[in-house]
Motif scaffolding. Sequence first.
Motif, PDB file in Angstrom:
ATOM      1  N   ASP A  81      12.978   3.661   6.494  1.00 43.79           N
ATOM      2  CA  ASP A  81      13.137   3.890   5.052  1.00 43.79           C
ATOM      3  C   ASP A  81      11.840   3.665   4.305  1.00 43.79           C
ATOM      4  N   TYR A  82      10.870   3.150   5.020  1.00 45.00           N
ATOM      5  CA  TYR A  82       9.661   2.705   4.356  1.00 45.00           C
ATOM      6  C   TYR A  82       8.518   3.702   4.561  1.00 45.00           C
ATOM      7  N   VAL A  83       8.488   4.321   5.743  1.00 46.48           N
ATOM      8  CA  VAL A  83       7.407   5.263   6.062  1.00 46.48           C
ATOM      9  C   VAL A  83       7.664   6.588   5.344  1.00 46.48           C
ATOM     10  N   PRO A  84       6.624   7.166   4.702  1.00 45.82           N
ATOM     11  CA  PRO A  84       6.803   8.453   4.033  1.00 45.82           C
ATOM     12  C   PRO A  84       7.358   9.502   5.004  1.00 45.82           C
ATOM     13  N   PHE A  85       8.315  10.284   4.518  1.00 46.26           N
ATOM     14  CA  PHE A  85       8.943  11.314   5.342  1.00 46.26           C
ATOM     15  C   PHE A  85       7.882  12.291   5.864  1.00 46.26           C
ATOM     16  N   SER A  86       6.858  12.545   5.029  1.00 43.77           N
ATOM     17  CA  SER A  86       5.821  13.495   5.460  1.00 43.77           C
ATOM     18  C   SER A  86       5.044  12.961   6.671  1.00 43.77           C
ATOM     19  N   SER A 129       0.821  -1.222   0.000  1.00 36.70           N
ATOM     20  CA  SER A 129       0.000   0.000   0.000  1.00 36.70           C
ATOM     21  C   SER A 129       0.850   1.266   0.000  1.00 36.70           C
ATOM     22  N   LEU A 130       2.098   1.175   0.460  1.00 33.81           N
ATOM     23  CA  LEU A 130       2.927   2.384   0.511  1.00 33.81           C
ATOM     24  C   LEU A 130       3.955   2.466  -0.607  1.00 33.81           C
ATOM     25  N   THR A 131       4.516   1.335  -1.013  1.00 35.17           N
ATOM     26  CA  THR A 131       5.589   1.405  -2.010  1.00 35.17           C
ATOM     27  C   THR A 131       5.105   0.979  -3.383  1.00 35.17           C
ATOM     28  N   GLY A 132       3.935   0.321  -3.441  1.00 39.36           N
ATOM     29  CA  GLY A 132       3.451  -0.150  -4.736  1.00 39.36           C
ATOM     30  C   GLY A 132       4.185  -1.380  -5.237  1.00 39.36           C
ATOM     31  N   ALA A 158      -3.691  17.333  26.596  1.00 37.25           N
ATOM     32  CA  ALA A 158      -2.746  17.707  25.533  1.00 37.25           C
ATOM     33  C   ALA A 158      -1.404  16.992  25.749  1.00 37.25           C
ATOM     34  N   ALA A 159      -0.986  16.909  27.022  1.00 37.86           N
ATOM     35  CA  ALA A 159       0.281  16.223  27.327  1.00 37.86           C
ATOM     36  C   ALA A 159       0.187  14.746  26.951  1.00 37.86           C
ATOM     37  N   ARG A 160      -1.002  14.185  27.116  1.00 38.65           N
ATOM     38  CA  ARG A 160      -1.222  12.780  26.762  1.00 38.65           C
ATOM     39  C   ARG A 160      -1.102  12.580  25.247  1.00 38.65           C
ATOM     40  N   VAL A 161      -1.670  13.520  24.472  1.00 37.46           N
ATOM     41  CA  VAL A 161      -1.571  13.430  23.011  1.00 37.46           C
ATOM     42  C   VAL A 161      -0.099  13.529  22.594  1.00 37.46           C
ATOM     43  N   GLU A 162       0.629  14.448  23.240  1.00 36.24           N
ATOM     44  CA  GLU A 162       2.055  14.602  22.945  1.00 36.24           C
ATOM     45  C   GLU A 162       2.791  13.282  23.217  1.00 36.24           C
ATOM     46  N   ASP A 163       2.440  12.664  24.325  1.00 39.21           N
ATOM     47  CA  ASP A 163       3.045  11.406  24.740  1.00 39.21           C
ATOM     48  C   ASP A 163       2.881  10.305  23.686  1.00 39.21           C
ATOM     49  N   VAL A 164       1.642  10.126  23.198  1.00 37.84           N
ATOM     50  CA  VAL A 164       1.412   9.038  22.232  1.00 37.84           C
ATOM     51  C   VAL A 164       2.046   9.349  20.880  1.00 37.84           C
ATOM     52  N   TYR A 165       2.036  10.617  20.474  1.00 33.86           N
ATOM     53  CA  TYR A 165       2.689  10.947  19.203  1.00 33.86           C
ATOM     54  C   TYR A 165       4.212  10.783  19.289  1.00 33.86           C
ATOM     55  N   SER A 166       4.796  11.050  20.461  1.00 32.71           N
ATOM     56  CA  SER A 166       6.250  10.822  20.612  1.00 32.71           C
ATOM     57  C   SER A 166       6.560   9.346  20.431  1.00 32.71           C
ATOM     58  N   LEU A 167       5.690   8.493  20.974  1.00 34.58           N
ATOM     59  CA  LEU A 167       5.883   7.049  20.844  1.00 34.58           C
ATOM     60  C   LEU A 167       5.802   6.634  19.366  1.00 34.58           C
ATOM     61  N   VAL A 168       4.816   7.207  18.639  1.00 37.56           N
ATOM     62  CA  VAL A 168       4.681   6.886  17.212  1.00 37.56           C
ATOM     63  C   VAL A 168       5.944   7.340  16.475  1.00 37.56           C
ATOM     64  N   HIS A 169       6.429   8.527  16.837  1.00 39.36           N
ATOM     65  CA  HIS A 169       7.612   9.064  16.160  1.00 39.36           C
ATOM     66  C   HIS A 169       8.817   8.149  16.388  1.00 39.36           C
ATOM     67  N   GLN A 170       8.967   7.679  17.626  1.00 37.36           N
ATOM     68  CA  GLN A 170      10.055   6.716  17.921  1.00 37.36           C
ATOM     69  C   GLN A 170       9.913   5.465  17.057  1.00 37.36           C
ATOM     70  N   THR A 171       8.665   4.956  16.973  1.00 39.22           N
ATOM     71  CA  THR A 171       8.417   3.727  16.205  1.00 39.22           C
ATOM     72  C   THR A 171       8.731   3.936  14.725  1.00 39.22           C
ATOM     73  N   MET A 172       8.372   5.129  14.221  1.00 35.91           N
ATOM     74  CA  MET A 172       8.586   5.403  12.795  1.00 35.91           C
ATOM     75  C   MET A 172      10.058   5.583  12.449  1.00 35.91           C
ATOM     76  N   THR A 173      10.864   5.923  13.432  1.00 44.10           N
ATOM     77  CA  THR A 173      12.278   6.166  13.120  1.00 44.10           C
ATOM     78  C   THR A 173      13.155   4.950  13.421  1.00 44.10           C
TER      79      THR A 173
END
Length: 645
Positions: A315-320, A181-184, A294-309
Motif C-alpha cells: 500500500d506504500y509503494v507507488p503503483f507505477s 520520502s514517499l508519502t510526505g 537477460a534472464a538474470r535481470v528478469e530474475d532480480v526484477y521478479s524478486l523485487v516485484h514479489q517484495t513490492m507486493t
Amino acid sequence: SQQGCDPFAQTQRSKLQHRRARINQQINKEMRMRAGAENLFRATSNHKVKETVALELSYVNSNLQLLKEELEELNSSVDVYQNDSESISVPMIPLGLKETKELDLMVPLKDLISEHYGEEGILFEKEIKEFMELRQAMRTPSRNEAGLELLMEYYNQLYFLDSRFFPPTKSLGVFFHWYDSLTGVPSHQRALAFEKGSVLFNIGALHTQIGARQDRASLPGLNQAIDAFQKAAGAFNYLKENFSNAPSLDMSAASLNMLVRLMVAQVQECVFEKMTLLRTQHDFLSRLQLAQEAARVEDVYSLVHQTMTQAHVKDYVPFSWTTMVHVKSEHFKALSHYFAAIALCDCPAASDAELPEQEKAFIQFHVTMPEGPSLRVLLQDPEERRKLGKAHLKKAIMKHEEAMRIHGLCKILRKMDILQEVLSFAHKRSLNKYSEIDHEEDFFETGDAPDIHPKTHQKPEIKSPNFSQVKVTDLFHRLGPLSVFSAKNKWYPARRVHLMRGENGFGFTLRGDSPVLIAGVIPGGCAAEAGLKEGDYIISVNGKDCKWSKHAEVVQLLKSTGEEGVEIGVITLQGSEGPKAADKKAAAMSSGSGLQKSNKENSRKSLMNSKSASTLLVWSKKSKRSKKSTYGVPFTAVGDNEAMY
C-alpha cells in the motif's frame, strides 16, 4: 554558501513535498469518514439509512482512489531526475529526498555547555552557528559528488554532536522533524539516531538520483550508474542493519529491504546494457551469454516485484513503481528468449571443431533440457536449430505482449513514451525475426521452449558507505578531548590548587596526554598537602588551558615554576575516585565486553581522523575508551609509561 548545496533544488522538491503532505491530510480525512460510515452501515438495521450510507461509502472510496492516484503521480515524477541525452535508455527509478524542518539549537546547546561543561555558553555561539549552517546546507544537496560529500560531512559531524551533547540519561529536548520520502507524512523524534538515519537515507536517495541521471548509452555513463546504484544499495542496507524502530515507513526494515533489492536489480540491468554495448562478436557463445544475462535481470526484477507486493509494502509503494518493475521482469524474460533464438538461427551450425565448446555451453543454458534430438544433433542440424529457435521466439513474443499489456494498465507509465518505445521496438524485432524464419510448409506444432538459466558475468556489489572518505574536525573541539569531556562523563566542578615544589619534587606521578592524568599521589608530599588526588586531570597550569596538551608540554610548564609555586586547575571524574573505584570499573568493563562485542557497530568501526582519533560509532552510545583511559587501571604501581615529578 556551502559547497555541494543547491538551494534551487529545494523549490522544485518542496513543492512536491507540500503537495504530498496536503494529499495525505485529505486521504486521512477520507479514511476517517470511511471508518465512520462503515461502522454506521454495520450497526444500522434501517434499510433506508443503509442505502444512504452505502452511497456515501462509494463516494468516499472513489475520492480515496483519486487522491491515491494524485499522490501516485507525484511520486513517480521520475522525469525530474532523468538525463537529457538523445539516446533511448529505459528509465530507472530514483528516490526523492526526505525533507526536514529548520532546527534552532542555539539555546539548548548553550545551556548544556554551561550546565554540563561549566563553560560560558556564549563563547561557543560561533561553533553552534557553524553547525546550524551546515545542517541548513545539507537540506538541499546538489545532485553530484559535492552534494554527497556535504551529506557525509554533516553525518560525521553528528557523531561529535552525539558524543558531546546527548547524555545517555537526559534528552536535549529538541525534536528532529523529517518527512517520509514517499508519502510526505511527517514524523519527529528526540533521538539523534532519527536524524542520523534520515541523513543516511538521503545519502542513498541522492545516489539513486545520480544513477538515474547518467547517460547510459556510453560506457562511462553506464559505469557511473552502476557505481551510484551499488552505493545506494549500500546506504539502504547499512541503514537497515544499524537502525531499528524508525518512526517513518520509508525507513522500516520492509521498505529498506525492498529498496536494496530494487537498486541491485537496477545495477543488474546496467550490467546487461553494458554487455550489449561492449559486444563486438556476434558468435553463438556471446549470444547465449546475452540471453543468460537477460534472464538474470528478469530474475532480480521478479524478486523485487514479489517484495513490492508483500503486505507491509504494497500500500506504500507507488503503483507505477510496482508496474515498472513487473514490466521489466516480463521484458527481460522476452529478451532472453529472443537472444536464444538469434543464437540458434543466425549463427552457422557447429563444426566438429566447435562442437565440444558449444555443447558444454548449451548443457548449462536451459533450465530443463529441450525435447527432441540429442544436443550434438541439435547443434549440427540447421533445421533442428530453426525449430527450437522458433519455439523461443514464440515465447519471446508472448512475453513482449504481456509486458505491453501490464504497461498499459498504469496511467502514469502510459505517459512515459520512452518505455513504450523500448517495449514496442523489442516486440517488433521479435515479430520480424519470427516471420523471417517461419516457413509456409512448416507442419510441425511449435513446441514450448524451456526457460533460460540466469547467469551473470558481473555480480552487483552492495557498497557500504565509506564515512572516513570525508574528514571532519570536531566543531566543539575547544571543549577538550572527547575521552574525558563527553556527554556521558560527569565530573566535579574544576578546582584550582596552589602547589609548591618540595625537595623531592611535587610528589605525584603523571600519565598520558590530552588531558594529562595524575596517576598517583605520594602520601605526605606537596601534591597530597595541596589536596590533589589520584585520578585528577590537569586542565590548566598557571591559567594556560592544558586540556589538549601533551605530557611533555605539561611537564615543561610545571618545571619552569620558580619559588612562588604554580597554580594547577584540575577536574575529577565522578565515579573514578581512587583505586577501589578503578578496580570496580575494571571488573565492570571486563564483564561488559561481551555486550560490546555483540554490538553490531563495533564490528564495523570506521576510524575518523580527528584530533582524538575517536571511533565513529553510529547508532550506539557505546564507545571503547582510548588508551588514555583512567578506567581499568589500579593506580597503585607506577606503570612503565608513568613518571614521578
